[in-house]
Design a protein around this motif. Structure first.
Motif, PDB file in Angstrom:
ATOM      1  N   UNK A 163      -6.925   2.337  -6.515  1.00  0.00           N
ATOM      2  CA  UNK A 163      -5.371   2.216  -6.401  1.00  0.00           C
ATOM      3  C   UNK A 163      -4.859   1.533  -5.427  1.00  0.00           C
ATOM      4  N   UNK A 164      -3.782   0.629  -5.461  1.00  0.00           N
ATOM      5  CA  UNK A 164      -3.031   0.105  -4.286  1.00  0.00           C
ATOM      6  C   UNK A 164      -2.247   1.528  -3.499  1.00  0.00           C
ATOM      7  N   UNK A 165      -2.560   1.471  -2.288  1.00  0.00           N
ATOM      8  CA  UNK A 165      -1.900   2.778  -1.617  1.00  0.00           C
ATOM      9  C   UNK A 165      -0.603   2.140  -1.023  1.00  0.00           C
ATOM     10  N   UNK A 166      -0.830   1.068  -0.210  1.00  0.00           N
ATOM     11  CA  UNK A 166       0.346   0.628   0.734  1.00  0.00           C
ATOM     12  C   UNK A 166       0.046  -0.628   0.936  1.00  0.00           C
ATOM     13  N   UNK A 167       1.322  -1.364   1.567  1.00  0.00           N
ATOM     14  CA  UNK A 167       1.062  -2.895   1.951  1.00  0.00           C
ATOM     15  C   UNK A 167       1.672  -2.980   3.204  1.00  0.00           C
ATOM     16  N   UNK A 168       0.894  -3.108   4.431  1.00  0.00           N
ATOM     17  CA  UNK A 168       1.581  -3.067   5.785  1.00  0.00           C
ATOM     18  C   UNK A 168       0.953  -4.312   6.529  1.00  0.00           C
ATOM     19  N   UNK A 169       1.159  -4.099   7.985  1.00  0.00           N
ATOM     20  CA  UNK A 169       1.033  -5.229   8.776  1.00  0.00           C
ATOM     21  C   UNK A 169      -0.582  -5.541   8.587  1.00  0.00           C
ATOM     22  N   UNK A 170      -1.513  -4.385   8.418  1.00  0.00           N
ATOM     23  CA  UNK A 170      -2.935  -4.982   8.701  1.00  0.00           C
ATOM     24  C   UNK A 170      -3.318  -5.368   7.199  1.00  0.00           C
TER      25      UNK A 170
END
Length: 263
Positions: free
Chosen positions: A221-228
């Protein structure tokens, strides 16, 4: 007159001594000893897991027991929880760790060499088990003014996973389950920037082999989208159990992948 002088000098010396009372300070921590103790420790006689040392914390296999900070000072292990407990170390090398408990008995531990012991510290929760069904997800996320489409598709396979259990008569019973592969695609403004099929073997260096052989790659599952980058959570689950490994998979804009096991 002489006696008066002696008495005055005695008072002065006593006052000077009281003014220079020694303050107790904890001995300097032995960081090298702490580093050498990292890992899982088991009872030398019964081979049962006692605790795991990670960083400056001791973790117990019993989920009801609270992890505790610790330090090593000279020949003493100091646990710094709600109360402070000190245990005299009687022997310590890379593979052995002995200390006295509060009853004065010697607790003898050896370093675990069984990768399966790590399962006692895996989170236990209801396990979702996707079997023989296709699952599709399309998630739209924005980073600034740019929109991304993140696709996940769970694909059943014919690869069999055998899990052995025992009936009331003590006879071995094998149950058959089927593994999955999971496809991930990431599109940036309609242009594909990443695409890959994940299989259970891709996580071989993150979970013990004994666990991997009995587990199923159940979901991602896609958890989050961030700088990394784009962070997914992959679940490897053992059928008919409450045991699963959660591995965080991070994909960068350049298509580089990194993984770490979530505690």
């Amino acid at each position: 007159m002489k006696n008066s002088i002696i008495a005055i000098l005695s008072v002065i010396m006593l006052a000077a001594c009281e003014g220079k009372k020694q303050v107790y300070t904890e001995p300097e921590e032995d960081k090298e000893a702490k580093s050498d103790l990292q890992g899982i420790w088991v009872d030398a006689d019964e081979s049962s897991v006692v605790f795991r040392i990670s960083g400056d914390t001791i973790y117990y296999p019993d989920s009801a027991s609270v992890p505790v900070k610790f330090i090593i000072c000279r020949d003493t292990m100091v646990l710094q929880g709600a109360n402070v407990y000190k245990y005299i170390i009687t022997r310590r090398d890379h593979d052995s760790f002995d200390f006295k408990n509060y009853n004065g008995d010697i607790v003898k531990l050896v370093r675990s060499t069984n990768s399966y012991d790590s399962l006692q510290f895996v989170r236990r929760a209801e396990v979702s088990l996707n079997q023989r069904k296709v699952i599709k997800r399309d998630t739209v996320v924005a980073r600034g003014d740019v929109k991304y489409h993140c696709y996940v598709q769970v694909n059943p396979t014919t690869y069999k996973v055998f899990k052995t259990s025992y009936n009331d008569e003590g006879l071995a019973v094998e149950n058959i389950y089927y593994d999955n592969t999971i496809h991930i695609s990431i599109f940036k403004s309609g242009v594909k920037i990443y695409s890959r099929d994940f299989a259970k073997k891709d996580f071989a260096d993150k979970v013990p082999p004994e666990f991997l052989s009995q587990s199923i790659l159940s979901d991602m599952n896609l958890k989050n989208v961030g700088d990394e980058g784009f962070c997914y959570t992959a679940e490897l689950a053992v059928p008919d159990s409450y045991i699963s490994f959660i591995v965080e998979v991070t994909v960068t804009d350049k298509g580089k992948v990194s993984m770490q096991v979530r505690n």
